[in-house]
Design a protein around this motif. Structure first.
Motif, short mmCIF file in Angstrom:
data_model
loop_
_atom_site.label_atom_id
_atom_site.label_comp_id
_atom_site.label_asym_id
_atom_site.label_seq_id
_atom_site.Cartn_x
_atom_site.Cartn_y
_atom_site.Cartn_z
N GLY A 60 -5.23 0.51 -7.44
CA GLY A 60 -6.49 0.11 -8.05
C GLY A 60 -5.78 -0.82 -9.14
O GLY A 60 -6.52 -0.37 -10.22
N PRO A 61 -4.65 -1.89 -9.08
CA PRO A 61 -4.25 -2.09 -9.94
C PRO A 61 -5.39 -3.66 -10.58
O PRO A 61 -5.07 -3.69 -12.33
N GLY A 62 -6.27 -4.11 -9.83
CA GLY A 62 -7.14 -5.16 -10.79
C GLY A 62 -6.84 -5.94 -10.66
O GLY A 62 -5.41 -6.67 -10.28
N PRO A 63 -6.83 -6.77 -11.97
CA PRO A 63 -5.84 -7.31 -12.82
C PRO A 63 -4.29 -8.10 -13.10
O PRO A 63 -3.89 -9.12 -13.07
N VAL A 81 -2.37 -1.08 -4.62
CA VAL A 81 -3.41 -0.38 -3.01
C VAL A 81 -4.57 -1.22 -3.85
O VAL A 81 -5.12 -0.55 -4.88
N GLU A 82 -5.13 -1.98 -3.41
CA GLU A 82 -5.89 -2.45 -3.87
C GLU A 82 -7.16 -2.96 -2.78
O GLU A 82 -6.81 -3.59 -2.07
N ILE A 107 -0.91 -4.17 -0.91
CA ILE A 107 -2.02 -3.80 0.29
C ILE A 107 -3.35 -3.95 -0.55
O ILE A 107 -3.60 -3.50 -1.27
N ILE A 108 -4.12 -4.97 0.52
CA ILE A 108 -5.71 -5.09 0.31
C ILE A 108 -6.10 -3.99 1.34
O ILE A 108 -5.98 -3.91 2.62
N GLY A 109 -6.12 -2.45 0.56
CA GLY A 109 -6.68 -1.92 1.44
C GLY A 109 -7.18 -0.76 0.44
O GLY A 109 -7.26 -0.12 -0.54
N THR A 114 -5.87 4.52 3.55
CA THR A 114 -4.55 4.05 3.26
C THR A 114 -3.46 4.57 2.98
O THR A 114 -3.04 5.31 2.38
N ASP A 115 -2.46 4.67 4.38
CA ASP A 115 -0.76 5.54 4.45
C ASP A 115 -0.23 4.98 3.66
O ASP A 115 1.05 4.55 3.57
N VAL A 116 0.12 5.41 2.33
CA VAL A 116 1.21 4.10 1.17
C VAL A 116 2.89 5.04 1.41
O VAL A 116 3.66 4.40 1.02
N SER A 117 2.75 5.80 2.15
CA SER A 117 3.83 6.68 2.08
C SER A 117 4.97 6.32 3.15
O SER A 117 6.17 5.47 3.52
N GLN A 118 4.24 4.85 3.99
CA GLN A 118 4.80 4.02 5.17
C GLN A 118 5.36 2.92 4.35
O GLN A 118 7.08 2.64 5.16
N TYR A 119 5.30 2.82 3.03
CA TYR A 119 6.26 1.75 2.63
C TYR A 119 6.71 1.97 1.49
O TYR A 119 7.69 1.75 1.13
#
Length: 338
Positions: A60-63, A81-82, A107-109, A114-119
């Motif tokens: 959720g980084p937002g701006p 991831v946003e 990642i827009i999702g 979202t499986d962030v570990s794939q990155y």
């Protein structure tokens, strides 16, 4: 020990200017609140420790306020991831400004899907009993998903999957202050609850500091707490997560009453008194102890006793006291289950 480095970011519009430029308004339905004060943003990132050379996943980084602070600490890679695609231009602006210094994936999702570990880079993987991997999860979490997300992540920790397939990945997260206090609450604390026991069974939980709601735009009705979680090398239990969570949840369902009251709801009405007392006898716990008086290790003993009972009586395993009760009646000489 790694030496902390600093990256000097090129001139960028301020977060306030970004919000004006792209006409960004916080959406209430997504529980969005923008943290504007750079001093506090940097304090959140410092709470994660030395992240130089690490892979950092920001939820959720937002701006991009926290994102900028993360980048200044010279991580090797940043994964953003946003869920809200309105923030994509502002995040791409930051990514473009640092493209020759840090590898950034946007990642827009939905983080819940979202499986962030794939990155994560494969060379970041560590054995569970080693020191934590060079991976950090950082996020100013929306209140609406924070508890759901942390319970889901705790289950992943218990199974060593997702980000925790890479080892004991550390988290630095913001929560509604009351939720943060519950996560860290010790025995006898007025905030002690199911979430306290679940977090403390699998992680070392540290409540770092408060952030006043006044620091956010729009101002939320509550203050915020910053919490770090580091998975234990040896969790307090090896029992299945969902079983453990079920027992703890039911016992805390009547928090101010004797804990045996909630424990009874784990068993059918016709045997609930007998089975609950048997469970407490096996665990060597006083039935009139209240839930917030029970230590984490005592909850483990209760859950082990519950597991022992359902191994003897498998029909109790899937019992749900909230399910519609089955009643028997007779119709023209036949017994029907309703």
């Amino acid at each position: 020990m790694k030496k902390a480095l600093q990256i000097r970011l090129p001139p960028l519009p301020t977060i306030k200017d970004i919000i004006k430029l792209y006409k960004l308004q916080a959406l209430k339905q997504l529980s969005q609140n923008f943290l504007m004060e750079e001093r506090l943003i940097d304090k959140i990132v410092r709470a994660a420790g030395n992240i130089t050379g690490n892979t950092v996943c920001e939820v959720g980084p937002g701006p991009g306020g926290i994102t900028r602070s993360i980048l200044r600490q010279a991580p090797q890679k940043v994964i953003l991831v946003e869920k809200d695609k309105r923030f994509l231009p502002s995040l791409e602006l930051i990514a473009d400004a640092t493209k020759h210094k840090v590898d950034i994936d946007i990642i827009i999702g939905d983080i819940l899907k979202t499986d962030v570990s794939q990155y994560f880079p494969s060379d970041a993987k560590r054995e569970w009993l080693d020191s934590p991997p060079p991976i950090n999860l950082i996020g100013n979490l929306p209140f609406s998903v924070s508890t759901i997300l942390i319970i889901r992540w705790l289950e992943m920790i218990s199974k060593q999957t997702g980000p925790w397939a890479f080892g004991r990945t550390r988290m630095t997260l913001t929560f509604q202050k009351e939720v943060a206090e519950r996560m860290a609450a010790p025995i006898l604390d007025e905030q002690r609850c199911r979430l306290s026991v679940m977090c403390q069974t699998w992680c070392n939980v540290k409540y770092k500091f408060d952030i006043s709601g006044k620091a956010f735009v729009p101002k939320p009705e509550v203050d915020v707490g910053v919490v770090t979680l580091t998975p234990f090398k040896y969790p307090l239990t090896k029992l299945p997560f969902k079983m453990f969570e079920k027992v703890v949840r039911q016992i805390f369902s009547m928090r101010q009453k004797y804990s045996i009251r909630g424990a009874r709801t784990l068993f059918p009405e016709n045997v609930c008194e007998e089975m609950a007392l048997k469970m407490y006898e096996i665990a060597e716990i006083d039935p009139v102890t209240r839930p917030f008086q029970i230590t984490n290790s005592e909850f483990v003993r209760i859950c082990e006793a519950y597991n022992e009972i359902i191994n003897m009586y498998p029909e109790f395993k899937d019992y749900d006291y909230r399910a519609p009760k089955i009643k028997a009646c007779r119709v023209e000489g036949m017994e029907l289950k309703l």
